[in-house]
Motif scaffolding. Structure first.
Motif, short mmCIF file in Angstrom:
data_model
loop_
_atom_site.label_atom_id
_atom_site.label_comp_id
_atom_site.label_asym_id
_atom_site.label_seq_id
_atom_site.Cartn_x
_atom_site.Cartn_y
_atom_site.Cartn_z
N SER A 124 43.70 2.02 42.59
CA SER A 124 43.02 1.25 41.56
C SER A 124 41.68 0.71 42.07
O SER A 124 40.66 0.79 41.38
CB SER A 124 43.91 0.11 41.08
OG SER A 124 43.31 -0.57 40.01
N GLU A 125 41.67 0.20 43.29
CA GLU A 125 40.43 -0.31 43.89
C GLU A 125 39.40 0.79 44.06
O GLU A 125 38.23 0.61 43.76
CB GLU A 125 40.73 -0.96 45.24
CG GLU A 125 41.44 -2.29 45.14
CD GLU A 125 41.84 -2.83 46.50
OE1 GLU A 125 41.38 -2.30 47.55
OE2 GLU A 125 42.64 -3.78 46.54
N GLU A 144 47.65 0.08 44.34
CA GLU A 144 46.59 -0.92 44.49
C GLU A 144 45.35 -0.28 45.14
O GLU A 144 44.23 -0.49 44.68
CB GLU A 144 47.08 -2.10 45.34
CG GLU A 144 46.06 -3.19 45.52
CD GLU A 144 45.68 -3.87 44.21
OE1 GLU A 144 44.52 -4.31 44.10
OE2 GLU A 144 46.52 -3.97 43.30
N SER A 167 42.75 1.37 35.93
CA SER A 167 43.87 0.43 35.91
C SER A 167 45.13 1.13 36.40
O SER A 167 45.22 2.37 36.40
CB SER A 167 44.09 -0.09 34.49
OG SER A 167 44.60 0.95 33.67
N ARG A 168 46.12 0.34 36.79
CA ARG A 168 47.40 0.89 37.20
C ARG A 168 48.00 1.76 36.10
O ARG A 168 48.52 2.83 36.35
CB ARG A 168 48.39 -0.23 37.55
CG ARG A 168 48.03 -1.01 38.78
CD ARG A 168 48.92 -2.24 38.95
NE ARG A 168 50.26 -1.95 39.36
CZ ARG A 168 50.68 -1.87 40.62
NH1 ARG A 168 49.82 -2.06 41.59
NH2 ARG A 168 51.93 -1.61 40.89
N GLU A 169 47.90 1.27 34.86
CA GLU A 169 48.47 2.01 33.73
C GLU A 169 47.78 3.36 33.54
O GLU A 169 48.43 4.37 33.31
CB GLU A 169 48.37 1.19 32.44
CG GLU A 169 49.22 -0.07 32.43
CD GLU A 169 48.65 -1.21 33.28
OE1 GLU A 169 47.43 -1.25 33.54
OE2 GLU A 169 49.45 -2.07 33.70
N GLU A 170 46.45 3.37 33.66
CA GLU A 170 45.70 4.62 33.51
C GLU A 170 46.02 5.57 34.65
O GLU A 170 46.19 6.78 34.45
CB GLU A 170 44.20 4.35 33.42
CG GLU A 170 43.37 5.60 33.19
CD GLU A 170 43.62 6.30 31.86
OE1 GLU A 170 43.31 7.50 31.77
OE2 GLU A 170 44.16 5.67 30.92
#
Length: 157
Positions: free
Chosen positions: A116-117, A113, A122-125
């Motif tokens: 990502s911020e 998290e 994204s989490r996936e990337e």
């Protein structure tokens, strides 16, 4: 843990093959450590994703971020069931790969998290990039088959 998050973020954003950019960002942070509250101290032209990661390092030097980040990373992987994979990256020999879901388990949702911020990825990337970059990066940052000291780590980038 801030060093680990900074290291992961830099690897996800720039990739180890662009370690010169990582060195620029971390070197700029050290030089501008007294720049004042809220300053990222990223070198000119290093805004965006790399510049956003500056707050995690808190003005620490490149050796401190790398050695502390690696130490925290390996410990986190051990605690979350992926210690064998992380150890394979440190020790000589073949590097064990991790699928994105295994990497997510090892890193944990709180770190993902934060990454990502800070990176805007994204989490996936993030998981895709890190599963590709992390084994090689840790392998290259531990050429003696052990975690480097701060001085050794500073010379590796």
């Amino acid at each position: 843990m801030p060093s680990m998050v900074a290291l992961l973020g830099l690897l996800a954003a720039a990739g180890f093959q662009n370690r010169d950019k990582i060195a620029e960002v971390l070197g700029g942070l050290k030089q501008g450590a007294g720049a004042g509250p809220g300053a990222t101290n990223a070198p000119a032209g290093q805004g965006g994703v790399l510049g956003n990661l500056g707050g995690f390092a808190g003005g620490a030097g490149i050796g401190s971020v790398l050695s502390g980040g690696l130490r925290d990373l390996i410990e986190r992987f051990r605690q979350n069931g992926q210690g064998d994979a992380a150890e394979s990256w440190v020790k000589p020999g073949p590097n064990q790969t991790l699928a994105p879901n295994q990497l997510e388990q090892a890193i944990g949702p709180d770190v993902l998290e934060s990454l990502s911020e800070k990176t805007g990825l994204s989490r996936e990337e993030l998981l895709s990039r890190l599963s590709r970059e992390l084994p090689t990066a840790v392998d290259k940052l531990t050429p003696e088959g052990r975690l480097p000291t701060e001085d050794e780590a500073a010379r590796l980038i």
